[in-house]
Design a protein around this motif. Structure first.
Motif, PDB file in Angstrom:
ATOM      1  N   GLY A   1       4.691  -2.675 -13.081  1.00  0.00           N
ATOM      2  CA  GLY A   1       4.661  -1.612 -12.078  1.00  0.00           C
ATOM      3  C   GLY A   1       3.382  -0.801 -12.157  1.00  0.00           C
ATOM      4  O   GLY A   1       2.759  -0.485 -11.131  1.00  0.00           O
ATOM      5  N   LEU A   2       2.960  -0.462 -13.382  1.00  0.00           N
ATOM      6  CA  LEU A   2       1.734   0.317 -13.543  1.00  0.00           C
ATOM      7  C   LEU A   2       0.489  -0.532 -13.267  1.00  0.00           C
ATOM      8  O   LEU A   2      -0.529  -0.016 -12.794  1.00  0.00           O
ATOM      9  N   PHE A   3       0.580  -1.829 -13.536  1.00  0.00           N
ATOM     10  CA  PHE A   3      -0.521  -2.744 -13.205  1.00  0.00           C
ATOM     11  C   PHE A   3      -0.736  -2.772 -11.691  1.00  0.00           C
ATOM     12  O   PHE A   3      -1.867  -2.691 -11.196  1.00  0.00           O
ATOM     13  N   HIS A   4       0.364  -2.832 -10.943  1.00  0.00           N
ATOM     14  CA  HIS A   4       0.247  -2.838  -9.482  1.00  0.00           C
ATOM     15  C   HIS A   4      -0.223  -1.474  -8.977  1.00  0.00           C
ATOM     16  O   HIS A   4      -0.946  -1.399  -7.973  1.00  0.00           O
ATOM     17  N   LEU A   5       0.170  -0.405  -9.663  1.00  0.00           N
ATOM     18  CA  LEU A   5      -0.331   0.927  -9.303  1.00  0.00           C
ATOM     19  C   LEU A   5      -1.851   0.964  -9.412  1.00  0.00           C
ATOM     20  O   LEU A   5      -2.533   1.511  -8.534  1.00  0.00           O
ATOM     21  N   MET A   6      -2.390   0.371 -10.469  1.00  0.00           N
ATOM     22  CA  MET A   6      -3.842   0.368 -10.669  1.00  0.00           C
ATOM     23  C   MET A   6      -4.553  -0.492  -9.626  1.00  0.00           C
ATOM     24  O   MET A   6      -5.509  -0.046  -8.985  1.00  0.00           O
ATOM     25  N   THR A   7      -4.101  -1.727  -9.451  1.00  0.00           N
ATOM     26  CA  THR A   7      -4.779  -2.609  -8.493  1.00  0.00           C
ATOM     27  C   THR A   7      -4.666  -2.061  -7.079  1.00  0.00           C
ATOM     28  O   THR A   7      -5.638  -2.058  -6.319  1.00  0.00           O
ATOM     29  N   HIS A   8      -3.481  -1.564  -6.737  1.00  0.00           N
ATOM     30  CA  HIS A   8      -3.254  -1.023  -5.395  1.00  0.00           C
ATOM     31  C   HIS A   8      -4.142   0.189  -5.135  1.00  0.00           C
ATOM     32  O   HIS A   8      -4.624   0.393  -4.012  1.00  0.00           O
ATOM     33  N   ALA A   9      -4.367   1.009  -6.154  1.00  0.00           N
ATOM     34  CA  ALA A   9      -5.186   2.211  -5.971  1.00  0.00           C
ATOM     35  C   ALA A   9      -6.570   1.847  -5.446  1.00  0.00           C
ATOM     36  O   ALA A   9      -7.096   2.510  -4.534  1.00  0.00           O
ATOM     37  N   TYR A  10      -7.154   0.788  -5.968  1.00  0.00           N
ATOM     38  CA  TYR A  10      -8.519   0.445  -5.580  1.00  0.00           C
ATOM     39  C   TYR A  10      -8.569  -0.250  -4.223  1.00  0.00           C
ATOM     40  O   TYR A  10      -9.387   0.117  -3.369  1.00  0.00           O
ATOM     41  N   PHE A  11      -7.704  -1.248  -3.995  1.00  0.00           N
ATOM     42  CA  PHE A  11      -7.837  -1.920  -2.698  1.00  0.00           C
ATOM     43  C   PHE A  11      -7.273  -1.085  -1.555  1.00  0.00           C
ATOM     44  O   PHE A  11      -7.746  -1.179  -0.421  1.00  0.00           O
ATOM     45  N   LYS A  12      -6.302  -0.205  -1.824  1.00  0.00           N
ATOM     46  CA  LYS A  12      -5.800   0.630  -0.732  1.00  0.00           C
ATOM     47  C   LYS A  12      -6.787   1.748  -0.413  1.00  0.00           C
ATOM     48  O   LYS A  12      -6.951   2.119   0.755  1.00  0.00           O
ATOM     49  N   ALA A  13      -7.453   2.303  -1.430  1.00  0.00           N
ATOM     50  CA  ALA A  13      -8.507   3.287  -1.155  1.00  0.00           C
ATOM     51  C   ALA A  13      -9.598   2.651  -0.300  1.00  0.00           C
ATOM     52  O   ALA A  13     -10.092   3.261   0.661  1.00  0.00           O
ATOM     53  N   MET A  14      -9.961   1.412  -0.623  1.00  0.00           N
ATOM     54  CA  MET A  14     -10.991   0.718   0.143  1.00  0.00           C
ATOM     55  C   MET A  14     -10.534   0.468   1.585  1.00  0.00           C
ATOM     56  O   MET A  14     -11.307   0.647   2.542  1.00  0.00           O
ATOM     57  N   LEU A  15      -9.273   0.088   1.774  1.00  0.00           N
ATOM     58  CA  LEU A  15      -8.761  -0.166   3.118  1.00  0.00           C
ATOM     59  C   LEU A  15      -8.737   1.109   3.952  1.00  0.00           C
ATOM     60  O   LEU A  15      -9.107   1.097   5.131  1.00  0.00           O
ATOM     61  N   PHE A  16      -8.305   2.213   3.359  1.00  0.00           N
ATOM     62  CA  PHE A  16      -8.262   3.459   4.121  1.00  0.00           C
ATOM     63  C   PHE A  16      -9.662   3.955   4.461  1.00  0.00           C
ATOM     64  O   PHE A  16      -9.923   4.410   5.583  1.00  0.00           O
ATOM     65  N   LEU A  17     -10.568   3.889   3.486  1.00  0.00           N
ATOM     66  CA  LEU A  17     -11.938   4.296   3.778  1.00  0.00           C
ATOM     67  C   LEU A  17     -12.559   3.354   4.808  1.00  0.00           C
ATOM     68  O   LEU A  17     -13.368   3.782   5.649  1.00  0.00           O
ATOM     69  N   GLY A  18     -12.172   2.083   4.757  1.00  0.00           N
ATOM     70  CA  GLY A  18     -12.635   1.145   5.774  1.00  0.00           C
ATOM     71  C   GLY A  18     -12.124   1.500   7.156  1.00  0.00           C
ATOM     72  O   GLY A  18     -12.854   1.417   8.153  1.00  0.00           O
ATOM     73  N   SER A  19     -10.866   1.920   7.247  1.00  0.00           N
ATOM     74  CA  SER A  19     -10.327   2.339   8.547  1.00  0.00           C
ATOM     75  C   SER A  19     -11.073   3.566   9.056  1.00  0.00           C
ATOM     76  O   SER A  19     -11.322   3.701  10.258  1.00  0.00           O
ATOM     77  N   GLY A  20     -11.438   4.476   8.139  1.00  0.00           N
ATOM     78  CA  GLY A  20     -12.223   5.636   8.552  1.00  0.00           C
ATOM     79  C   GLY A  20     -13.586   5.234   9.076  1.00  0.00           C
ATOM     80  O   GLY A  20     -14.094   5.817  10.044  1.00  0.00           O
ATOM     81  N   SER A  21     -14.190   4.232   8.452  1.00  0.00           N
ATOM     82  CA  SER A  21     -15.472   3.730   8.930  1.00  0.00           C
ATOM     83  C   SER A  21     -15.332   3.131  10.327  1.00  0.00           C
ATOM     84  O   SER A  21     -16.196   3.333  11.197  1.00  0.00           O
ATOM     85  N   VAL A  22     -14.241   2.415  10.554  1.00  0.00           N
ATOM     86  CA  VAL A  22     -13.977   1.841  11.880  1.00  0.00           C
ATOM     87  C   VAL A  22     -13.830   2.949  12.921  1.00  0.00           C
ATOM     88  O   VAL A  22     -14.400   2.886  14.019  1.00  0.00           O
ATOM     89  N   ILE A  23     -13.054   3.973  12.579  1.00  0.00           N
ATOM     90  CA  ILE A  23     -12.842   5.089  13.510  1.00  0.00           C
ATOM     91  C   ILE A  23     -14.166   5.783  13.810  1.00  0.00           C
ATOM     92  O   ILE A  23     -14.462   6.137  14.962  1.00  0.00           O
ATOM     93  N   HIS A  24     -14.972   5.962  12.780  1.00  0.00           N
ATOM     94  CA  HIS A  24     -16.288   6.587  12.934  1.00  0.00           C
ATOM     95  C   HIS A  24     -17.145   5.789  13.918  1.00  0.00           C
ATOM     96  O   HIS A  24     -17.828   6.355  14.785  1.00  0.00           O
TER      97      HIS A  24
END
Length: 696
Positions: A342-365
């Motif tokens: 569970g904590l392993f997925h918390l770590m991996t998810h933190a990085y790729f989900k941060a990247m996806l959200f920041l990517g969506s912000g770049s798209v909106i921009h």
């Protein structure tokens, strides 16, 4: 190395110091502070960078085998009651410190480009720094009371950031919804804390767990009470980590600026819930019924979030439901005893989900350069398409994120998700099946999102689609009591004028025929986050699970973990991994056939399964049900209470006043100053008493 531990308290204090200095500047010297916006940003980012450096030093020390460090001071005492405050550094703390500080640091760098034209630029940085400080304080807390204090601070900061654009009704409504929903879970958490203290006499995690186990084993405490206390505590993570049935606030939290969406969904607010379950694991493991509740809640939430994400057209809303689904995986892992998974997925998810959200912000921009500042248009994937040739860096990093979350090897999400599914299969095949099916749905909706956004032809100038979307939004606006919750883009109406920018400068929006790539301050964090999204899963492979050797359940020893790792059946791993990759490939293939090659008509399928399609599109009607039951129901109850107050309470008070008025008006005629009249009254009263007692 010991010096680092003595100064570990600086990690949450440094961002707090930055928030305090900038906040005082905004309060006392507002105009000067806002003019020095870049200087304030450098200060905030630098302090978080120092905290990140200290966090990495602590993580390296813990990897080298340094013993857990605890430093406390007595905060309150009364008789036998003693409450300590301080900080602790162990393997879990060191890992979480690195996750929070790295994501927060990159989000802060990204914010400089994303919020460059916003008049609240400096205030946003102050809020970000306070948010990061609150989460870091929660992570280092050595007991449940201190965690609860920072838990509420995290909630307060999310309220401020989700409602950052408070002059928009949708944002104001969203932050209130998040606040109220979390109060429900936090009230349960508070009751659970008080119940556990009543039963065990301690707020320390290990002590609570050991004493609770002894009390239940000896029959000194009812098993039902232990279950009740554990589930009440779990209500806190249910709200913070957006688990069913308190998941409804997280998609609306997209009303905040995209950088805060990334921070909430990756490393702070929602991660706090999973972290608390991990910290309270010594308590939960003694209550099997609570563990089952946690596991099935997580499994259902994972499926629920994935099925809703399938039909979302707003790019940020789709990612929000994806977060709900992935958090469900983490919670399910905790419930089946897969602590490190569970904590392993918390770590991996933190990085790729941060990247996806920041990517969506770049798209909106980039989209706002074409469609203007209308969030309905800038965030709707039906108006995107073909952005890969205009925004190559954003497209590549977004694709990496999609592959990672879909569980395609060797990307990070594959290793962590597969470990969860293996543990779920060993615990309960039904949980595995739900997780396995959800993995396929996840791959489908993520590549639906990617293909709709980055492949095909650009639809941003299609007047027919624009008119249809505007008409649909207006219909929703007319039929609804509130403004529809469409998240804002990178800029707001009127902000160029507010900041003195001219419409013909390099950053103007809504005057271009095609989107453009975001500035380097936005693309650089995306590229940095792409590295752990690809590689970090390799620390937790079954061939050498270094992560599990570092992070393991409190009820296990390193020797037991090493023995268990040596017994891993690679044939079983290949079968389980093959099944999860196969269902993901099926999901990606369906997305290709529908949204890349157009071989399958998605609209025709939706028309054939209209009830199921509407169920997903309307978010399983949870918002509608909650609105009717709680919002409208409480309004009716309030009206009834008001009627009781008006007719009964006010009536009784008014009747008392009326009786006093009438009696006073009547008695004043007896006050005439004539002694003979008073004597007559006394004689009449005495005569009446004589007659009364004579008759009786």
């Amino acid at each position: 190395m010991e010096v680092i531990y003595q100064y570990a308290w600086l990690i949450p204090v440094l961002p707090l110091l930055g928030a305090m200095l900038v906040g005082l500047g905004l309060i006392s010297l507002n105009q000067v502070t806002n003019r020095l916006r870049q200087l304030n940003a450098v200060l905030i980012i630098s302090l978080m960078g120092i905290a990140m450096g200290l966090s990495f030093a602590l993580l390296w020390s813990q990897i080298q085998g340094h013993a857990p460090y605890l430093r406390t001071l007595e905060w309150a005492s009364a008789g036998n009651f003693h409450l300590s405050m301080g900080y602790t550094v162990d393997n879990l703390t060191a890992l979480m410190l690195v996750i929070v500080t790295t994501v927060a640091f990159l989000v802060m760098v990204y914010t400089d480009g994303y919020m460059a034209h916003d008049p609240g630029y400096v205030r946003f940085y102050a809020y970000l720094s306070l948010f990061g400080s609150s989460m870091l304080g929660l992570v280092v807390s050595p007991n449940l009371v201190q965690i609860y204090i920072f838990w509420e601070l995290v909630g307060m900061c999310s309220y401020l950031l989700v409602g950052f654009w408070y002059d928009r009704k949708a944002a104001a409504d969203a932050c209130q919804k998040a606040f109220v929903t979390n109060r429900v879970g936090d009230f349960g958490l508070l009751l659970g804390i008080l119940g556990l203290f009543w039963a065990t006499g301690s707020f320390e995690f290990d002590v609570m767990g050991d004493r609770l186990g002894e009390l239940v084993a000896t029959g000194s405490l009812s098993n039902m009470l232990a279950i009740l206390f554990a589930i009440l505590v779990f209500l806190g993570p249910v709200a913070k980590s957006a688990q069913f049935p308190l998941h409804v606030w997280l998609p609306d939290a997209m009303e905040g600026p995209t950088p805060i969406s990334a921070l909430i969904h990756a490393a702070t607010m929602v991660a706090a819930g999973v972290f608390l379950v991990a910290r309270m694991y010594p308590v939960f493991e003694h209550v099997p019924a609570a563990m089952n509740t946690i596991a099935f809640t997580g499994a259902f939430t994972a499926f629920l979030g994935a099925t809703i994400a399938m039909t979302q057209n707003d790019i940020k809303k789709g990612l929000a439901y994806s977060t709900i689904s992935q958090l469900g995986y983490m919670v399910m892992a905790m419930g089946v005893g897969a602590y490190s998974a569970g904590l392993f997925h918390l770590m991996t998810h933190a990085y790729f989900k941060a990247m996806l959200f920041l990517g969506s912000g770049s798209v909106i921009h980039g989209m706002e350069a074409v469609v203007g500042h209308d969030p309905v248009l800038a965030q709707d994937m039906r108006l995107m398409g073909g952005l890969r040739k205009y925004m190559p860096a954003t497209a590549i990093t977004f694709l990496i994120g999609c592959l990672a979350i879909s569980g395609i090897p060797p990307f990070a999400g594959f290793w962590s998700k597969d470990e969860i599914l293996s543990a779920a299969f060993a615990a309960n095949p039904l949980l595995w099946f739900v997780g396995w099916l959800t993995a396929g749905i996840t791959a489908f909706y993520m590549f639906r999102m990617y293909f709709s956004t980055f492949e095909g032809g650009f639809r941003g100038k299609n007047e027919k689609i624009i008119a249809k979307l505007k008409e649909s939004a207006q219909t929703i606006l007319v039929e609804s009591e509130a403004v529809p919750n469409f998240g804002p883009g990178a800029m707001k109406q009127g902000e160029l004028a507010a900041t003195g920018e001219h419409h013909h400068d390099d950053h103007s929006h809504g005057h271009s025929d095609s989107p453009h790539e975001s500035p380097w301050t936005m693309t650089l964090p995306l590229m940095v986050l792409a590295i752990p999204s690809i590689l970090i899963g390799l620390v937790g492979t079954p061939f050498g699970n270094y992560f599990e050797e570092f992070i393991f359940s409190p009820n296990e020893t390193l020797t037991e973990v090493m023995e268990k790792a040596a017994e891993v059946d690679l044939n079983e791993f290949y079968i389980m991994a093959g099944g999860s990759v196969a269902i993901s490939i099926v999901g990606i293939s369906l997305a290709c056939l529908m949204y890349l090659w157009g071989k399958i008509d998605a609209d025709a399928i939706a028309a054939k399964i209209k009830p199921l399609y509407n169920l997903s599109l309307n978010k399983w009607y949870f918002d509608d049900i909650y609105h009717r039951v709680f919002v409208m129901g409480l309004r009716r109850l309030a009206r009834q209470v008001m009627e009781v107050d008006f007719r009964v309470v006010d009536g009784a008070v008014n009747l008392t006043g009326f009786f006093t008025l009438v009696s006073g008006e009547g008695l004043k005629y007896f006050e005439n100053g004539r002694a003979q009249f008073y004597a007559l009254i006394v004689f009449g009263a005495v005569l009446g008493l004589v007659i009364f007692f004579g008759v009786t």
